[in-house]
Design a protein around this motif. Structure first.
Motif, PDB file in Angstrom:
ATOM      1  N   UNK A 310      44.633  81.841  53.083  1.00  0.00           N
ATOM      2  CA  UNK A 310      43.754  82.989  53.360  1.00  0.00           C
ATOM      3  C   UNK A 310      43.908  83.469  54.796  1.00  0.00           C
ATOM      4  N   UNK A 311      44.141  82.513  55.731  1.00  0.00           N
ATOM      5  CA  UNK A 311      44.282  82.905  57.135  1.00  0.00           C
ATOM      6  C   UNK A 311      45.461  83.845  57.331  1.00  0.00           C
ATOM      7  N   UNK A 312      46.566  83.595  56.638  1.00  0.00           N
ATOM      8  CA  UNK A 312      47.750  84.454  56.746  1.00  0.00           C
ATOM      9  C   UNK A 312      47.509  85.811  56.071  1.00  0.00           C
ATOM     10  N   UNK A 313      46.817  85.755  54.938  1.00  0.00           N
ATOM     11  CA  UNK A 313      46.509  87.015  54.246  1.00  0.00           C
ATOM     12  C   UNK A 313      45.659  87.901  55.143  1.00  0.00           C
ATOM     13  N   UNK A 314      44.698  87.267  55.800  1.00  0.00           N
ATOM     14  CA  UNK A 314      43.832  88.005  56.738  1.00  0.00           C
ATOM     15  C   UNK A 314      44.661  88.608  57.873  1.00  0.00           C
ATOM     16  N   UNK A 315      45.628  87.865  58.366  1.00  0.00           N
ATOM     17  CA  UNK A 315      46.451  88.324  59.484  1.00  0.00           C
ATOM     18  C   UNK A 315      47.306  89.518  59.095  1.00  0.00           C
ATOM     19  N   UNK A 316      47.886  89.486  57.894  1.00  0.00           N
ATOM     20  CA  UNK A 316      48.851  90.516  57.519  1.00  0.00           C
ATOM     21  C   UNK A 316      48.243  91.712  56.778  1.00  0.00           C
ATOM     22  N   UNK A 317      47.008  91.584  56.329  1.00  0.00           N
ATOM     23  CA  UNK A 317      46.382  92.717  55.617  1.00  0.00           C
ATOM     24  C   UNK A 317      45.175  93.283  56.349  1.00  0.00           C
ATOM     25  N   UNK A 318      44.660  92.522  57.317  1.00  0.00           N
ATOM     26  CA  UNK A 318      43.451  92.916  58.054  1.00  0.00           C
ATOM     27  C   UNK A 318      42.202  92.897  57.183  1.00  0.00           C
ATOM     28  N   UNK A 319      42.315  92.419  55.941  1.00  0.00           N
ATOM     29  CA  UNK A 319      41.120  92.238  55.111  1.00  0.00           C
ATOM     30  C   UNK A 319      40.347  91.043  55.657  1.00  0.00           C
ATOM     31  N   UNK A 320      39.021  91.105  55.547  1.00  0.00           N
ATOM     32  CA  UNK A 320      38.207  89.987  56.018  1.00  0.00           C
ATOM     33  C   UNK A 320      38.332  88.815  55.046  1.00  0.00           C
ATOM     34  N   UNK A 321      37.989  87.629  55.534  1.00  0.00           N
ATOM     35  CA  UNK A 321      38.048  86.446  54.658  1.00  0.00           C
ATOM     36  C   UNK A 321      37.108  86.623  53.472  1.00  0.00           C
ATOM     37  N   UNK A 322      35.957  87.282  53.697  1.00  0.00           N
ATOM     38  CA  UNK A 322      35.017  87.502  52.597  1.00  0.00           C
ATOM     39  C   UNK A 322      35.634  88.402  51.541  1.00  0.00           C
ATOM     40  N   UNK A 323      36.315  89.485  51.987  1.00  0.00           N
ATOM     41  CA  UNK A 323      36.963  90.390  51.032  1.00  0.00           C
ATOM     42  C   UNK A 323      38.056  89.669  50.250  1.00  0.00           C
ATOM     43  N   UNK A 324      38.796  88.809  50.933  1.00  0.00           N
ATOM     44  CA  UNK A 324      39.877  88.077  50.255  1.00  0.00           C
ATOM     45  C   UNK A 324      39.296  87.099  49.240  1.00  0.00           C
ATOM     46  N   UNK A 325      38.230  86.393  49.623  1.00  0.00           N
ATOM     47  CA  UNK A 325      37.585  85.454  48.698  1.00  0.00           C
ATOM     48  C   UNK A 325      37.015  86.189  47.488  1.00  0.00           C
ATOM     49  N   UNK A 326      36.384  87.339  47.724  1.00  0.00           N
ATOM     50  CA  UNK A 326      35.828  88.118  46.616  1.00  0.00           C
ATOM     51  C   UNK A 326      36.934  88.566  45.671  1.00  0.00           C
ATOM     52  N   UNK A 327      38.071  88.962  46.246  1.00  0.00           N
ATOM     53  CA  UNK A 327      39.205  89.395  45.429  1.00  0.00           C
ATOM     54  C   UNK A 327      39.746  88.236  44.598  1.00  0.00           C
ATOM     55  N   UNK A 328      39.826  87.075  45.220  1.00  0.00           N
ATOM     56  CA  UNK A 328      40.320  85.886  44.510  1.00  0.00           C
ATOM     57  C   UNK A 328      39.385  85.498  43.370  1.00  0.00           C
ATOM     58  N   UNK A 329      38.060  85.518  43.609  1.00  0.00           N
ATOM     59  CA  UNK A 329      37.096  85.185  42.564  1.00  0.00           C
ATOM     60  C   UNK A 329      37.167  86.179  41.422  1.00  0.00           C
ATOM     61  N   UNK A 330      37.331  87.457  41.755  1.00  0.00           N
ATOM     62  CA  UNK A 330      37.364  88.506  40.743  1.00  0.00           C
ATOM     63  C   UNK A 330      38.522  88.314  39.782  1.00  0.00           C
ATOM     64  N   UNK A 331      39.625  87.735  40.321  1.00  0.00           N
ATOM     65  CA  UNK A 331      40.824  87.564  39.493  1.00  0.00           C
ATOM     66  C   UNK A 331      41.067  86.095  39.131  1.00  0.00           C
ATOM     67  N   UNK A 332      39.968  85.309  39.256  1.00  0.00           N
ATOM     68  CA  UNK A 332      40.013  83.900  38.831  1.00  0.00           C
ATOM     69  C   UNK A 332      41.128  83.110  39.516  1.00  0.00           C
ATOM     70  N   UNK A 333      41.283  83.350  40.815  1.00  0.00           N
ATOM     71  CA  UNK A 333      42.306  82.663  41.589  1.00  0.00           C
ATOM     72  C   UNK A 333      41.716  81.595  42.500  1.00  0.00           C
ATOM     73  N   UNK A 334      40.419  81.354  42.390  1.00  0.00           N
ATOM     74  CA  UNK A 334      39.761  80.283  43.163  1.00  0.00           C
ATOM     75  C   UNK A 334      39.077  79.329  42.203  1.00  0.00           C
TER      76      UNK A 334
END
Length: 334
Positions: A310-334
């Protein structure tokens, strides 16, 4: 391929739409800045125009006898004579300042200055109140500009004849002077007075005899009724009505009024076109922002599917960790 469903700004939150609805636009009309409702305001035909139309009011008030008597009756004073310093009083102190063109600007034999304005639209917030402040300042600057000392400033009266109750207290007239808050009997006596007439105060009453505010001049009572569209009553208001008819019978005045109306309509169209252009530009900008966000979400989703931290995703997309976690939960990736 999975569909990205990350939460994005919706059009209902945008400040502009593709078909922008201009509630109020500010136009420069007849060299005077006024507020007009861009979608609803329409000047009446010449034959239907009444004293409330600024154009007609200004022409009627150029009858010195009528203008003088109106001032006297509003203020309860006696004036020997009045003069119009200019056919149309314009005040422009500096090239970079907002110029003012006043409806009716007169001076009397003592040097006192009177500005009378007809006001038929109730502006938003305290725009009208701030306008009286600006008018007052511009009038004072105009006087000083002519070489006067501060101590020589003449008394000034800013008078607004309103077709609405600006303050909502039901009084036919609101008079303001500068007073001491600690002792309201102590006036600053700086020579400035601002008045707001409320024509709606007289609507429920048939005559001055039944009107609860006995300090209002009878002719002003009838004048306020006349402003509201009632038939003229009393010698003074009948004189005003006769002057209205005289002005409306003048073919040159009619031509000037038609030109005035066309200018308002032209500026209305220009303002609306500008608004639509702004809306389209803002819509394009918002659309591009939405597209960028969707792209970032798609990139983040691909990285999540490939177990990128997630730290790398945050670095390269500028999405917040919360947005990334929400995206992962939405697509059953967590």
């Amino acid at each position: 391929m999975n569909t990205v469903k990350c939460k994005l700004p919706t059009t209902k939150n945008w400040h502009y739409s593709w078909e922008l609805d201009l509630d109020v636009s500010q136009f420069l009309v007849h060299d005077k800045t006024k507020l007009y409702n861009a979608s609803q305001y329409h000047m009446p035909k010449w034959q239907d125009a009444t004293i409330t139309e600024n154009f007609l009011f200004e022409k009627v008030m150029h009858n010195k006898r009528i203008c003088k008597r109106l001032i006297e009756k509003i203020l309860g004073i006696t004036i020997q004579s009045i003069e119009f310093p200019e056919a149309e009083k314009s005040i422009d102190i500096r090239r970079d300042s907002k110029s003012v063109r006043l409806d009716v600007y007169v001076t009397d034999n003592t040097g006192r200055v009177y500005d009378i304005e007809m006001q038929c639209t109730n502006p938003f917030d305290d725009e009208l109140l701030k306008r009286t402040r600006y008018y007052q300042g511009m009038v004072d600057m105009d006087l000083i500009d002519k070489g006067m000392n501060y101590t020589d400033l003449n008394s000034t009266y800013i008078i607004f004849i309103c077709t609405f109750d600006l303050f909502g207290l039901g009084y036919p007239m609101y008079t303001f002077r500068n007073v001491c808050l600690e002792d309201n009997k102590l006036e600053l006596n700086d020579g400035t007075t601002k008045l707001f007439l409320n024509s709606t105060a007289v609507i429920p009453y048939d005559s001055p005899d039944t009107f609860p505010y006995s300090n209002l001049d009878d002719d002003i009572f009838y004048f306020l009724q006349y402003v509201n569209g009632h038939a003229p009553q009393g010698t003074f208001v009948n004189e005003i009505n006769a002057e209205v008819s005289k002005v409306k019978e003048n073919k040159e005045m009619e031509k000037s009024y038609m030109t005035y109306a066309m200018e308002i309509e032209r500026h209305r169209r220009e303002a609306k076109n500008i608004g639509i252009a702004i809306g389209r530009e803002e819509g394009l900008r918002q659309g591009q922002a939405v597209g960028r966000k969707e792209g970032l979400c798609q990139t983040a989703l691909s990285m999540l599917e490939n177990n990128v931290p997630i730290e790398l995703i945050n670095k390269y997309t500028s999405l917040t960790e919360q947005e990334i976690n929400d995206l992962a939960k939405e697509h059953n990736l967590l």
